[in-house]
Design a protein around this motif. Structure first.
Motif, PDB file in Angstrom:
ATOM      1  N   PRO A   1       0.803  -1.236   0.000  1.00 30.27           N
ATOM      2  CA  PRO A   1       0.000   0.000   0.000  1.00 30.27           C
ATOM      3  C   PRO A   1       0.825   1.270   0.000  1.00 30.27           C
ATOM      4  CG  PRO A   1      -0.045  -1.040   2.165  1.00 30.27           C
ATOM      5  CD  PRO A   1       0.634  -2.001   1.249  1.00 30.27           C
ATOM      6  N   ILE A   2       2.088   1.192   0.388  1.00 33.68           N
ATOM      7  CA  ILE A   2       2.966   2.361   0.395  1.00 33.68           C
ATOM      8  C   ILE A   2       3.693   2.442  -0.948  1.00 33.68           C
ATOM      9  CG2 ILE A   2       4.908   3.492   1.527  1.00 33.68           C
ATOM     10  CD1 ILE A   2       4.196   1.989   4.069  1.00 33.68           C
ATOM     11  N   GLY A   3       3.393   3.484  -1.714  1.00 31.27           N
ATOM     12  CA  GLY A   3       3.998   3.604  -3.035  1.00 31.27           C
ATOM     13  C   GLY A   3       3.575   2.455  -3.921  1.00 31.27           C
ATOM     14  N   SER A   4       2.265   2.211  -4.013  1.00 29.10           N
ATOM     15  CA  SER A   4       1.760   1.049  -4.739  1.00 29.10           C
ATOM     16  C   SER A   4       2.045   1.106  -6.227  1.00 29.10           C
ATOM     17  CB  SER A   4       0.256   0.902  -4.507  1.00 29.10           C
ATOM     18  OG  SER A   4      -0.429   2.086  -4.879  1.00 29.10           O
ATOM     19  N   VAL A   5       2.200   2.314  -6.794  1.00 29.14           N
ATOM     20  CA  VAL A   5       2.549   2.482  -8.208  1.00 29.14           C
ATOM     21  C   VAL A   5       3.761   3.396  -8.293  1.00 29.14           C
ATOM     22  CG1 VAL A   5       1.794   3.325 -10.464  1.00 29.14           C
ATOM     23  CG2 VAL A   5       0.174   2.142  -8.977  1.00 29.14           C
ATOM     24  N   LYS A   6       4.780   2.970  -9.051  1.00 30.25           N
ATOM     25  CA  LYS A   6       5.988   3.775  -9.189  1.00 30.25           C
ATOM     26  C   LYS A   6       6.371   3.896 -10.661  1.00 30.25           C
ATOM     27  CE  LYS A   6       7.972   2.864  -4.628  1.00 30.25           C
ATOM     28  NZ  LYS A   6       9.174   2.492  -3.859  1.00 30.25           N
ATOM     29  N   CYS A   7       6.964   5.045 -10.982  1.00 28.92           N
ATOM     30  CA  CYS A   7       7.478   5.308 -12.330  1.00 28.92           C
ATOM     31  C   CYS A   7       8.991   5.383 -12.250  1.00 28.92           C
ATOM     32  CB  CYS A   7       6.893   6.607 -12.877  1.00 28.92           C
ATOM     33  SG  CYS A   7       7.594   7.120 -14.466  1.00 28.92           S
ATOM     34  N   VAL A   8       9.674   4.542 -13.031  1.00 26.00           N
ATOM     35  CA  VAL A   8      11.136   4.438 -12.989  1.00 26.00           C
ATOM     36  C   VAL A   8      11.712   4.822 -14.343  1.00 26.00           C
ATOM     37  CG1 VAL A   8      13.099   2.918 -12.536  1.00 26.00           C
ATOM     38  CG2 VAL A   8      10.951   2.565 -11.308  1.00 26.00           C
ATOM     39  N   ASP A   9      12.719   5.672 -14.329  1.00 24.28           N
ATOM     40  CA  ASP A   9      13.454   6.034 -15.542  1.00 24.28           C
ATOM     41  C   ASP A   9      14.526   4.968 -15.762  1.00 24.28           C
ATOM     42  OD1 ASP A   9      15.187   7.129 -17.473  1.00 24.28           O
ATOM     43  OD2 ASP A   9      14.595   9.160 -16.906  1.00 24.28           O
ATOM     44  N   LEU A  10      14.355   4.138 -16.790  1.00 25.48           N
ATOM     45  CA  LEU A  10      15.287   3.036 -17.036  1.00 25.48           C
ATOM     46  C   LEU A  10      16.662   3.531 -17.459  1.00 25.48           C
ATOM     47  CD1 LEU A  10      12.962   0.487 -18.896  1.00 25.48           C
ATOM     48  CD2 LEU A  10      13.843   0.315 -16.564  1.00 25.48           C
ATOM     49  N   GLN A  11      16.711   4.683 -18.115  1.00 29.00           N
ATOM     50  CA  GLN A  11      18.003   5.198 -18.578  1.00 29.00           C
ATOM     51  C   GLN A  11      18.840   5.718 -17.426  1.00 29.00           C
ATOM     52  OE1 GLN A  11      17.635   8.187 -21.587  1.00 29.00           O
ATOM     53  NE2 GLN A  11      19.831   8.275 -22.016  1.00 29.00           N
ATOM     54  N   ARG A  12      18.203   6.423 -16.495  1.00 33.34           N
ATOM     55  CA  ARG A  12      18.933   6.995 -15.367  1.00 33.34           C
ATOM     56  C   ARG A  12      18.854   6.136 -14.113  1.00 33.34           C
ATOM     57  NH1 ARG A  12      16.482  11.023 -18.223  1.00 33.34           N
ATOM     58  NH2 ARG A  12      17.815  12.736 -18.930  1.00 33.34           N
ATOM     59  N   ASN A  13      18.006   5.123 -14.155  1.00 34.35           N
ATOM     60  CA  ASN A  13      17.840   4.213 -13.020  1.00 34.35           C
ATOM     61  C   ASN A  13      17.430   4.968 -11.749  1.00 34.35           C
ATOM     62  OD1 ASN A  13      17.813   1.698 -11.747  1.00 34.35           O
ATOM     63  ND2 ASN A  13      19.939   1.894 -11.081  1.00 34.35           N
ATOM     64  N   VAL A  14      16.423   5.831 -11.902  1.00 32.87           N
ATOM     65  CA  VAL A  14      15.907   6.591 -10.761  1.00 32.87           C
ATOM     66  C   VAL A  14      14.376   6.511 -10.764  1.00 32.87           C
ATOM     67  CG1 VAL A  14      17.846   8.189 -10.641  1.00 32.87           C
ATOM     68  CG2 VAL A  14      15.892   8.748 -12.078  1.00 32.87           C
ATOM     69  N   VAL A  15      13.791   6.616  -9.583  1.00 29.23           N
ATOM     70  CA  VAL A  15      12.333   6.646  -9.458  1.00 29.23           C
ATOM     71  C   VAL A  15      11.874   8.083  -9.657  1.00 29.23           C
ATOM     72  CG1 VAL A  15      10.365   6.239  -7.941  1.00 29.23           C
ATOM     73  CG2 VAL A  15      12.325   4.686  -7.882  1.00 29.23           C
ATOM     74  N   ARG A  16      11.082   8.310 -10.689  1.00 33.14           N
ATOM     75  CA  ARG A  16      10.611   9.664 -10.971  1.00 33.14           C
ATOM     76  C   ARG A  16       9.534  10.091  -9.978  1.00 33.14           C
ATOM     77  NH1 ARG A  16      10.018  11.331 -17.309  1.00 33.14           N
ATOM     78  NH2 ARG A  16      12.224  11.142 -17.909  1.00 33.14           N
ATOM     79  N   TYR A  17       8.574   9.212  -9.750  1.00 36.96           N
ATOM     80  CA  TYR A  17       7.518   9.522  -8.782  1.00 36.96           C
ATOM     81  C   TYR A  17       6.837   8.234  -8.358  1.00 36.96           C
ATOM     82  CZ  TYR A  17       4.605   9.310 -13.038  1.00 36.96           C
ATOM     83  OH  TYR A  17       4.000   8.924 -14.210  1.00 36.96           O
ATOM     84  N   GLU A  18       6.103   8.320  -7.262  1.00 38.04           N
ATOM     85  CA  GLU A  18       5.312   7.188  -6.796  1.00 38.04           C
ATOM     86  C   GLU A  18       3.928   7.680  -6.401  1.00 38.04           C
ATOM     87  OE1 GLU A  18       6.353   6.574  -2.166  1.00 38.04           O
ATOM     88  OE2 GLU A  18       7.982   5.998  -3.547  1.00 38.04           O
ATOM     89  N   LEU A  19       2.944   6.788  -6.506  1.00 39.20           N
ATOM     90  CA  LEU A  19       1.544   7.139  -6.271  1.00 39.20           C
ATOM     91  C   LEU A  19       0.966   6.236  -5.182  1.00 39.20           C
ATOM     92  CD1 LEU A  19       0.495   7.379 -10.037  1.00 39.20           C
ATOM     93  CD2 LEU A  19       1.222   9.251  -8.556  1.00 39.20           C
ATOM     94  N   ASP A  20       0.110   6.824  -4.367  1.00 35.83           N
ATOM     95  CA  ASP A  20      -0.532   6.086  -3.275  1.00 35.83           C
ATOM     96  C   ASP A  20      -2.051   6.230  -3.393  1.00 35.83           C
ATOM     97  OD1 ASP A  20       1.797   5.164  -1.636  1.00 35.83           O
ATOM     98  OD2 ASP A  20       2.174   7.311  -1.550  1.00 35.83           O
ATOM     99  N   ASP A  21      -2.608   5.662  -4.453  1.00 36.90           N
ATOM    100  CA  ASP A  21      -4.045   5.793  -4.699  1.00 36.90           C
ATOM    101  C   ASP A  21      -4.841   4.582  -4.228  1.00 36.90           C
ATOM    102  OD1 ASP A  21      -3.697   8.283  -6.080  1.00 36.90           O
ATOM    103  OD2 ASP A  21      -2.933   7.138  -7.789  1.00 36.90           O
ATOM    104  N   HIS A  22      -4.147   3.522  -3.796  1.00 38.51           N
ATOM    105  CA  HIS A  22      -4.834   2.285  -3.444  1.00 38.51           C
ATOM    106  C   HIS A  22      -4.440   1.872  -2.031  1.00 38.51           C
ATOM    107  CE1 HIS A  22      -5.899   2.028  -7.688  1.00 38.51           C
ATOM    108  NE2 HIS A  22      -4.623   2.261  -7.965  1.00 38.51           N
ATOM    109  N   GLN A  23      -5.411   1.829  -1.136  1.00 37.97           N
ATOM    110  CA  GLN A  23      -5.140   1.574   0.279  1.00 37.97           C
ATOM    111  C   GLN A  23      -4.594   0.182   0.536  1.00 37.97           C
ATOM    112  OE1 GLN A  23      -8.715   2.451   2.437  1.00 37.97           O
ATOM    113  NE2 GLN A  23      -8.600   4.655   2.057  1.00 37.97           N
ATOM    114  N   GLN A  24      -4.971  -0.790  -0.306  1.00 35.13           N
ATOM    115  CA  GLN A  24      -4.494  -2.162  -0.135  1.00 35.13           C
ATOM    116  C   GLN A  24      -3.522  -2.574  -1.238  1.00 35.13           C
ATOM    117  OE1 GLN A  24      -8.646  -3.777   0.203  1.00 35.13           O
ATOM    118  NE2 GLN A  24      -7.832  -4.753   2.036  1.00 35.13           N
TER     119      GLN A  24
END
Length: 469
Positions: free
Chosen positions: A277-300
């Motif tokens: 539930p913490i950071g259930s969806v994440k966007c990762v930049d494969l070229q730079r190998n960094v997490v651009r952002y994460e979303l917490d829209d789903h409680q479970q």
């Protein structure tokens, strides 16, 4: 436009609050004041005279009522994505969505055992995973892309192991393990099978190219054509990027605390979903190998995701009764919820599939209801119920879709549940459930659960429960 996209989360929230202070939205003076305030921070070197806010207001206020709402403002930003209008014109994304009609129904497999089905565009074939009803092994079959789903060849069984995830590796000059189907099994093995049909046994089975033992089972597999790498997501939340030839790990990171349930790749971006539930969806930049952002829209936690590149929109679902829609260019903005108040989903979302090169999204729930959405308006345009059997005594929980397959080129969707139903697009429209003539006026009678649609030459009354006249 760039300054708006680079606003911080706090500034976007403040801007949204200003918009939502008025039910009608902002007039031109309030609009100029709100954006001038947001864009004139000391850290931003912006020439406000060049923002042409009055012209911008006129472009957004397409209705001409003199007010711009927050939703109109955000949709304008999304619509101004580079290249989107060209894509829409070339692919017909701006066309009217027609209905899907039932074509064929197959009952050869035990109900709810087709756990996954996916179309492979390069081969024009369909991969189907059938699992035994009470545990046991699974069978992977390659099917022809026709209404009969004619068997092409089979992947050999691997003892009592179950296929968990798979992805197709297309032919390429920089990969020797190409034209193969990579399958992850629950015994922690990653196996590659020949898809060129050059080595078929007497049992009409292809041969295994190679097999690799991993430290744990991989729950998601995706192939990145841009980097010629295999991206894997594990049951413990670890994402690994490898080359299938030497199985060398280029990048590996623990993105989630729990199982990775789904992944999607859009150019250089990797989107992951997890039941954490913490950071259930994440966007990762494969070229730079960094997490651009994460979303917490789903409680479970999130169970499925889908990415529409043309509309730069990310969709996700979890254990709730709705689908969440995020603008990828502005992930900090409050998301939309795809809700149909007339006939909402009654169970959690079990399937989520986009139709390629169209603004169409399918969602199916645990009660058997499948909905077709127009993502341009976040509105439901068609409800699909499972085909009824002769006695019609199947409980709703057994009508849920166990898997779904969308075939873009032939415009078909296959829904697997208590049977396999194939729905065709742009077929002969059934006038009892659809009308291609645009409605000029639509009136809803909530007490009678009916809708009255007034067309140019006809007036029709529809049943909200069944969707029929």
């Amino acid at each position: 436009m760039d300054i708006i996209k680079n606003l911080s989360e706090e500034e976007i929230t403040q801007l949204r609050d200003i918009f939502e202070e008025s039910a009608e939205g902002l007039d031109v003076r309030s609009f100029e004041l709100a954006l001038s305030t947001a864009c004139s921070k000391p850290t931003r070197s912006v020439n406000l005279a060049h923002l042409r806010l009055k012209e911008l207001f006129s472009e957004i206020d397409v209705s001409g009522d003199g007010y711009v709402s927050w939703d109109e403002f955000i949709m304008y930003i999304i619509n101004r994505t580079d290249g989107r209008n060209k894509v829409a014109s070339a692919t017909g994304l701006d066309g009217v969505i027609k209905s899907y009609q039932l074509g064929e129904v197959h009952d050869e497999d035990i109900p709810k055992t087709v756990v996954r089905m996916e179309y492979i565009p390069f081969m024009d074939k369909i991969v189907k995973v059938v699992r035994q009803e009470r545990g046991g092994s699974s069978r992977v079959r390659i099917l022809q892309n026709d209404l009969n789903l004619t068997p092409y060849f089979d992947i050999p069984r691997q003892g009592e192991s179950q296929a968990v995830a798979f992805t197709f590796i297309p032919p390429g000059p920089r990969c020797h393990t190409d034209n193969t189907l990579a399958i992850s099994y629950n015994d922690s093995y990653l196996r590659f099978f020949d898809m060129a049909k050059k080595r078929i046994t007497m049992n009409n089975e292809t041969r295994m190219v190679k097999s690799v033992r991993l430290s744990e089972s991989q729950t998601c597999l995706k192939w990145s054509s841009r980097y010629n790498r295999l991206v894997m997501g594990s049951r413990t939340g670890i994402v690994s990027v490898i080359h299938p030839d030497e199985m060398q790990v280029y990048n590996q990171e623990k993105l989630h605390g729990l199982l990775i349930s789904d992944m999607a790749i859009d150019d250089s971006l990797l989107f992951t979903a997890s039941v954490d539930p913490i950071g259930s969806v994440k966007c990762v930049d494969l070229q730079r190998n960094v997490v651009r952002y994460e979303l917490d829209d789903h409680q479970q936690g999130a169970t499925m995701i889908a990415v529409n590149s043309s509309y730069q929109t990310l969709f996700s679902c979890g254990f709730e009764l709705h689908v969440v829609s995020h603008a990828m260019l502005m992930p900090k903005v409050k998301p939309w919820k795809l809700l149909d108040t007339a006939r909402p989903h009654r169970g959690r979302i079990t399937q989520l599939q986009l139709v390629p090169n169209t603004p169409q999204l399918f969602s199916s729930d645990s009660c058997g209801l499948t909905k077709l959405w127009d993502i341009r308006m976040n509105s439901c345009v068609q409800n699909i119920l499972p085909p009824k059997d002769e006695l019609d005594i199947t409980p709703p929980e057994q009508s849920a879709a166990s898997s779904m397959c969308v075939i873009g080129p032939s415009k078909r969707v296959i829904i697997n549940g208590r049977n396999t139903a194939i729905y065709c697009y742009e077929g002969a429209v059934d006038p009892s459930v659809a009308d291609e003539v645009p409605a000029q006026i639509v009136l809803v009678n909530s007490s009678m659960q009916t809708v009255l649609s007034i067309h140019q030459s006809t007036i029709k009354m529809w049943d909200l429960q069944t969707g029929e006249i």
